[in-house]
Design a protein around this motif. Structure first.
Motif, PDB file in Angstrom:
ATOM      1  N   UNK A   1       0.828  -1.195   0.000  1.00  0.00           N
ATOM      2  CA  UNK A   1       0.000   0.000   0.000  1.00  0.00           C
ATOM      3  C   UNK A   1       0.861   1.243   0.000  1.00  0.00           C
ATOM      4  N   UNK A   2       0.471   2.269  -0.741  1.00  0.00           N
ATOM      5  CA  UNK A   2       1.294   3.474  -0.844  1.00  0.00           C
ATOM      6  C   UNK A   2       1.527   4.131   0.511  1.00  0.00           C
ATOM      7  N   UNK A   3       0.560   4.028   1.427  1.00  0.00           N
ATOM      8  CA  UNK A   3       0.687   4.667   2.736  1.00  0.00           C
ATOM      9  C   UNK A   3       1.263   3.731   3.795  1.00  0.00           C
ATOM     10  N   UNK A   4       1.539   2.501   3.432  1.00  0.00           N
ATOM     11  CA  UNK A   4       2.084   1.531   4.396  1.00  0.00           C
ATOM     12  C   UNK A   4       3.602   1.646   4.444  1.00  0.00           C
ATOM     13  N   UNK A   5       4.153   1.381   5.621  1.00  0.00           N
ATOM     14  CA  UNK A   5       5.593   1.472   5.769  1.00  0.00           C
ATOM     15  C   UNK A   5       6.346   0.277   5.232  1.00  0.00           C
ATOM     16  N   UNK A   6       5.697  -0.847   5.069  1.00  0.00           N
ATOM     17  CA  UNK A   6       6.357  -2.061   4.600  1.00  0.00           C
ATOM     18  C   UNK A   6       5.466  -2.776   3.601  1.00  0.00           C
ATOM     19  N   UNK A   7       6.083  -3.692   2.854  1.00  0.00           N
ATOM     20  CA  UNK A   7       5.330  -4.475   1.880  1.00  0.00           C
ATOM     21  C   UNK A   7       4.396  -5.443   2.603  1.00  0.00           C
ATOM     22  N   UNK A   8       3.414  -5.958   1.880  1.00  0.00           N
ATOM     23  CA  UNK A   8       2.481  -6.914   2.464  1.00  0.00           C
ATOM     24  C   UNK A   8       3.211  -8.179   2.895  1.00  0.00           C
ATOM     25  N   UNK A   9       2.630  -8.858   3.879  1.00  0.00           N
ATOM     26  CA  UNK A   9       3.277 -10.040   4.461  1.00  0.00           C
ATOM     27  C   UNK A   9       3.200 -11.255   3.541  1.00  0.00           C
ATOM     28  N   UNK A  10       2.457 -11.165   2.457  1.00  0.00           N
ATOM     29  CA  UNK A  10       2.285 -12.302   1.551  1.00  0.00           C
ATOM     30  C   UNK A  10       2.792 -11.949   0.153  1.00  0.00           C
ATOM     31  N   UNK A  11       2.936 -12.978  -0.640  1.00  0.00           N
ATOM     32  CA  UNK A  11       3.141 -12.789  -2.077  1.00  0.00           C
ATOM     33  C   UNK A  11       1.976 -13.445  -2.796  1.00  0.00           C
ATOM     34  N   UNK A  12       1.625 -12.915  -3.940  1.00  0.00           N
ATOM     35  CA  UNK A  12       0.505 -13.438  -4.703  1.00  0.00           C
ATOM     36  C   UNK A  12       0.988 -13.866  -6.089  1.00  0.00           C
ATOM     37  N   UNK A  13       0.120 -14.563  -6.789  1.00  0.00           N
ATOM     38  CA  UNK A  13       0.405 -14.941  -8.167  1.00  0.00           C
ATOM     39  C   UNK A  13      -0.573 -14.218  -9.088  1.00  0.00           C
ATOM     40  N   UNK A  14      -0.358 -14.360 -10.354  1.00  0.00           N
ATOM     41  CA  UNK A  14      -1.236 -13.719 -11.323  1.00  0.00           C
ATOM     42  C   UNK A  14      -2.673 -14.206 -11.180  1.00  0.00           C
ATOM     43  N   UNK A  15      -2.845 -15.458 -10.747  1.00  0.00           N
ATOM     44  CA  UNK A  15      -4.178 -16.010 -10.567  1.00  0.00           C
ATOM     45  C   UNK A  15      -4.947 -15.395  -9.410  1.00  0.00           C
ATOM     46  N   UNK A  16      -4.228 -14.766  -8.475  1.00  0.00           N
ATOM     47  CA  UNK A  16      -4.904 -14.114  -7.344  1.00  0.00           C
ATOM     48  C   UNK A  16      -5.407 -12.720  -7.694  1.00  0.00           C
ATOM     49  N   UNK A  17      -4.975 -12.184  -8.834  1.00  0.00           N
ATOM     50  CA  UNK A  17      -5.323 -10.817  -9.218  1.00  0.00           C
ATOM     51  C   UNK A  17      -6.723 -10.798  -9.823  1.00  0.00           C
ATOM     52  N   UNK A  18      -7.587  -9.971  -9.237  1.00  0.00           N
ATOM     53  CA  UNK A  18      -8.950  -9.811  -9.751  1.00  0.00           C
ATOM     54  C   UNK A  18      -8.946  -8.917 -10.984  1.00  0.00           C
ATOM     55  N   UNK A  19      -8.142  -7.868 -10.960  1.00  0.00           N
ATOM     56  CA  UNK A  19      -8.084  -6.960 -12.091  1.00  0.00           C
ATOM     57  C   UNK A  19      -7.094  -5.843 -11.864  1.00  0.00           C
ATOM     58  N   UNK A  20      -6.775  -5.151 -12.926  1.00  0.00           N
ATOM     59  CA  UNK A  20      -5.873  -3.997 -12.865  1.00  0.00           C
ATOM     60  C   UNK A  20      -6.706  -2.723 -12.775  1.00  0.00           C
ATOM     61  N   UNK A  21      -6.332  -1.829 -11.865  1.00  0.00           N
ATOM     62  CA  UNK A  21      -7.090  -0.598 -11.642  1.00  0.00           C
ATOM     63  C   UNK A  21      -6.835   0.367 -12.801  1.00  0.00           C
ATOM     64  N   UNK A  22      -7.923   0.808 -13.438  1.00  0.00           N
ATOM     65  CA  UNK A  22      -7.813   1.751 -14.553  1.00  0.00           C
ATOM     66  C   UNK A  22      -8.414   3.109 -14.222  1.00  0.00           C
ATOM     67  N   UNK A  23      -9.174   3.201 -13.133  1.00  0.00           N
ATOM     68  CA  UNK A  23      -9.772   4.483 -12.761  1.00  0.00           C
ATOM     69  C   UNK A  23     -10.060   4.480 -11.272  1.00  0.00           C
TER      70      UNK A  23
END
Length: 311
Positions: free
Chosen positions: A121-143
């Protein structure tokens, strides 16, 4: 006989004028229905194409997607994810625990290595505790639609309250009083809904540094600019999604009391005062306009429309 003919002509003209509003109302209803159907058709086509929307409820993306925003995503398709893309995803079940609901997150891609995607998250001090794969992605934000999430959350309550006010005011027989009651009642309903959901002025404490000079990190989650005020001082001016620091008294043990104070420019205060005063002023004016009034306008029409009989 000539006068009688003129009277009938006048009665016919008034009758036509009386029927005209009915036709106008029918036309407005048809236009409204057509507009609603077009909107539903557009939404259905967008969903069929894979577009989805998500309401942002946490401040982790800062000013990129403030709380109350609506993010619009599209399926990845053939798009190759790169560092910097903002995506909506569902973390792996193992990362959130088997009994924890798998809620969607919207974060930025921070790193990609051998198919493993690290997000942050842009406002978070560290990266998320997990890693994901392409299959976990619901979609790319366009707006990102700021404030649209607040509207969707408040809409059912606002529509319900306005409907009750409209129905109750319909029992008033005087048109001006009925309009005034509806105007003031609708304003009161919207004020109550806004007070409950707090879309305009709010903040979240995201961390406390209890060092030699303790400070609390806060993020503005409302739509209007604020200052976060604590016992030992205040933050800088914060716009929606912005983070700031508030000084704390020495020896603070993490229990902090911080308030959000509205911080508008003089022009902003003037606009806010006008917006708050207009419904009340117009409602009082409509209510008072019926006093000392004379006969209603319809009485003249009835007199013109009355047939003149001749023996």
């Amino acid at each position: 006989m000539t006068i009688g003919t003129a009277s009938r002509v006048g009665a016919t003209a008034v009758s036509r004028r009386r029927r005209a509003p009915g036709r106008a109302v029918s036309g407005r209803v048809l236009v409204t229905v057509a507009a609603v159907l077009l909107v539903l058709l557009a939404v259905g086509a967008a969903m069929a194409a894979g577009l989805r929307t998500f309401d942002v409820r946490t401040p982790s993306m800062g000013r990129t997607a403030p709380v109350g925003s609506l993010v619009v995503t599209v399926p990845l398709g053939q798009h190759r994810l790169v560092v910097g893309d903002v995506v909506t995803f569902v973390p792996p079940a193992a990362a959130r625990g088997a009994t924890t609901a798998r809620l969607p997150y919207t974060h930025r891609v921070a790193a990609i290595a051998d198919g493993a995607i690290t997000t942050k998250g842009d406002a978070n001090g560290a990266a998320d505790a997990w890693t994901i794969t392409r299959g976990d992605v619901v979609g790319r934000v366009v707006a990102v639609l700021p404030g649209a999430g607040w509207v969707l959350r408040m809409l059912p309550w606002g529509v319900g309250g306005v409907g009750v006010v409209w129905l109750l005011a319909g029992f008033l027989t005087d048109r001006a009083l009925r309009t005034a009651a509806r105007l003031v009642g609708v304003s009161a309903v919207l004020a109550v809904v806004a007070a409950v959901f707090r879309p305009f002025v709010a903040l979240v404490v995201t961390g406390v540094d209890a060092g030699a000079r303790p400070v609390a990190t806060v993020v503005s989650t409302g739509l209007l600019p604020v200052r976060a005020v604590g016992a030992a001082g205040a933050s800088d001016r914060l716009v929606s999604g912005a983070a700031g620091q508030v000084p704390l008294p020495p020896g603070s043990d993490g229990a902090v009391a911080i308030a959000a104070r509205l911080d508008l420019t003089p022009a902003g205060w003037a606009v806010l005062a006008v917006l708050c005063a207009v419904p009340l002023v117009v409602g009082v004016f409509l209510a008072r306009s019926r006093r000392g009034g004379g006969r209603p306008a319809r009485q003249d029409e009835d007199e013109v429309a009355a047939p003149v009989a001749f023996s």
